[in-house]
Design an enzyme around this catalytic site. Sequence first.
Site, PDB file in Angstrom:
ATOM      1  N   MET A   1      54.292  25.156  -9.967  1.00  0.00           N
ATOM      2  CA  MET A   1      54.607  26.426  -9.667  1.00  0.00           C
ATOM      3  C   MET A   1      56.141  26.696  -9.416  1.00  0.00           C
ATOM      4  O   MET A   1      56.670  27.603  -8.963  1.00  0.00           O
ATOM      5  CB  MET A   1      53.969  27.587  -8.727  1.00  0.00           C
ATOM      6  CG  MET A   1      52.582  27.559  -9.289  1.00  0.00           C
ATOM      7  SD  MET A   1      51.527  29.022  -8.741  1.00  0.00           S
ATOM      8  CE  MET A   1      51.754  29.006  -7.074  1.00  0.00           C
TER       9      MET A   1
ATOM     10  N   LEU B   1      60.665  23.506  -6.272  1.00  0.00           N
ATOM     11  CA  LEU B   1      59.917  21.860  -6.131  1.00  0.00           C
ATOM     12  C   LEU B   1      60.546  21.405  -4.632  1.00  0.00           C
ATOM     13  O   LEU B   1      61.481  21.776  -4.340  1.00  0.00           O
ATOM     14  CB  LEU B   1      60.499  20.940  -7.135  1.00  0.00           C
ATOM     15  CG  LEU B   1      60.031  21.537  -8.611  1.00  0.00           C
ATOM     16  CD1 LEU B   1      60.347  20.704  -9.616  1.00  0.00           C
ATOM     17  CD2 LEU B   1      58.378  21.692  -8.643  1.00  0.00           C
TER      18      LEU B   1
ATOM     19  N   HIS C   1      56.114  17.474  -4.719  1.00  0.00           N
ATOM     20  CA  HIS C   1      56.122  17.331  -5.992  1.00  0.00           C
ATOM     21  C   HIS C   1      57.119  16.303  -6.682  1.00  0.00           C
ATOM     22  O   HIS C   1      56.662  15.336  -7.651  1.00  0.00           O
ATOM     23  CB  HIS C   1      57.150  18.811  -6.696  1.00  0.00           C
ATOM     24  CG  HIS C   1      56.477  19.888  -6.175  1.00  0.00           C
ATOM     25  ND1 HIS C   1      56.726  20.862  -5.352  1.00  0.00           N
ATOM     26  CD2 HIS C   1      55.265  20.743  -6.709  1.00  0.00           C
ATOM     27  CE1 HIS C   1      56.268  21.946  -5.157  1.00  0.00           C
ATOM     28  NE2 HIS C   1      55.159  21.839  -6.192  1.00  0.00           N
TER      29      HIS C   1
ATOM     30  N   VAL D   1      52.575  14.890   1.385  1.00  0.00           N
ATOM     31  CA  VAL D   1      53.659  14.343   1.804  1.00  0.00           C
ATOM     32  C   VAL D   1      53.824  15.423   2.826  1.00  0.00           C
ATOM     33  O   VAL D   1      54.063  16.687   2.709  1.00  0.00           O
ATOM     34  CB  VAL D   1      54.869  14.605   0.716  1.00  0.00           C
ATOM     35  CG1 VAL D   1      56.219  14.182   1.427  1.00  0.00           C
ATOM     36  CG2 VAL D   1      54.570  13.554  -0.522  1.00  0.00           C
TER      37      VAL D   1
END
Lengths: 300, 300
Positions: free
Chosen positions: A36, A39, A43, A182
């Site tokens: 979406m 980022l 991502h 992450v």
Amino acid sequence: MMTFTNIRTLREQLKETRFTAATKGKQIKIALVPTMGFLHEGHASLLRKARAENDLVVLSIFVNPIQFGPNEDFERYPRDPEKDLALAEREGVDFVFLPSVEEMYPQPTRTGIKVADLTDVLCGASRPGHFDGVTTVVGKLLHIVQPDRAYFGQKDAQQVAVIAQMVLDLNFDVEIVPCPIVREADGLALSSRNVYLSAEERQAALVLSRSLLAAQAKADTVANVTAGEVLAELRDSIGAEPLAVIDYVEIAEFPGLAPVAGGDRIDVSERRSDVLIAVAVKFGNTRLIDNVILTKKVND
Amino acid sequence: MMTFTNIRTLREQLKETRFTAATKGKQIKIALVPTMGFLHEGHASLLRKARAENDLVVLSIFVNPIQFGPNEDFERYPRDPEKDLALAEREGVDFVFLPSVEEMYPQPTRTGIKVADLTDVLCGASRPGHFDGVTTVVGKLLHIVQPDRAYFGQKDAQQVAVIAQMVLDLNFDVEIVPCPIVREADGLALSSRNVYLSAEERQAALVLSRSLLAAQAKADTVANVTAGEVLAELRDSIGAEPLAVIDYVEIAEFPGLAPVAGGDRIDVSERRSDVLIAVAVKFGNTRLIDNVILTKKVND
């Protein structure tokens, strides 16, 4: 890097690329990383894995209205296409697909893809219809790009489970590749929604990763520990943070998402499936999710 | 002709065929003709059209349990794979896909594809869940075969409309090709279910095509005729047959399936969309469907 806003143009370019490679005797592998936008390093980690494993990487950026509830943050969801394109370029993305809502939904869709059972629990219980919107748009993107592999972050562990079930049940010809969460140096799981947090809320939100990692450590080290014991400690720990308002704190089988009974042992010697410990907690107006997955005992 | 019962093997063979052609510079077109078997001349007409328009023709034969209601004829639905394979061979089919129920549904599917609105009317009203089963299995078959074109008979006009809507909404990369109804010399629309009819019922069932063709003639020739007038005559005509038990007799826009109001004119000069006149009628235990489509006025 090429940018596309039009479905037909992207599809033609993908077909052309695949066909041209084939005329030279090469069957290329195409990766899709559906996002979406807005980022972050999470991502970027998907894009790097996709880049390493495939010949062509497609990044889609689309804030999908039909996966937001009426009182959710569709309108204010953060967007920064320029910064996103710079990150994509840096990560070696080949094609970026940036469709408008009108391109994806020229008419309101009458067709939905729905996964039963897995979508009634966890985030599905608090966000009715959310996963139907996710599976429907992911189905559309898979049809548009026809990738060999699609990459999803494990932060949305339930999303990974739901999409894997959809792919299995509907025979989509794609491999779903889940990628690890992450975290910031201080433990906060990366999320585009972290931008909503005040400094104070951001500090408070560290309770999530801290408590989850403690829960994981307990399950991995304490003999005979039960789901109920781990859950109680996790709830206490998060509940002790004054700014935290718990939506849910749960332990479920992964990827089946069947709840684990409180009396069930989840120490490593007793784990017959992977086990998901997942939380959704509000800090102010911002709802954050985080999780850890305990891997099952290796079969002897 | 090759026969496949295994999804993976079929998929690999299709990929191999497509890729081998591409290495020679040719982008082949693949056709899918999805059927439930017990093939008749109607199916043969789909296969011939598919054969004429494509490089490779895939026929699937699968009696799909999830599109039958609990009191419907799944168990007794007629099957004759040997005869079907002979017909397929005659019609120049390349690949026949004949999966078992276990191959298609190794576990009960948790995922469904559902088209709203279009599935609530006509056959959808009498057969709740039927079209969800159809769209789900057609989605699976489209994912398995990845055809360029898929061929469907207009006898199931609502099915054609529902599948076209699904393909549009979900961006399936396939062209849906509807094919005209094939009738016996005496007018009876071909159907695998005609085998259920007694001689007397079969004779009585001719009322369907006779009445529909009369309705079509009336709409095409009588100035200012309304939907209500055509419908009343059609209902009277079918109702006059003692063995006929009407499930529905309706007039709807096609392919949108919105009902046409009784007062609306459907003479050719007033038709702003194609118009479907559809019937479902039971003769004994056998439910037959039939229809005609009135084509819209050509735009000046």
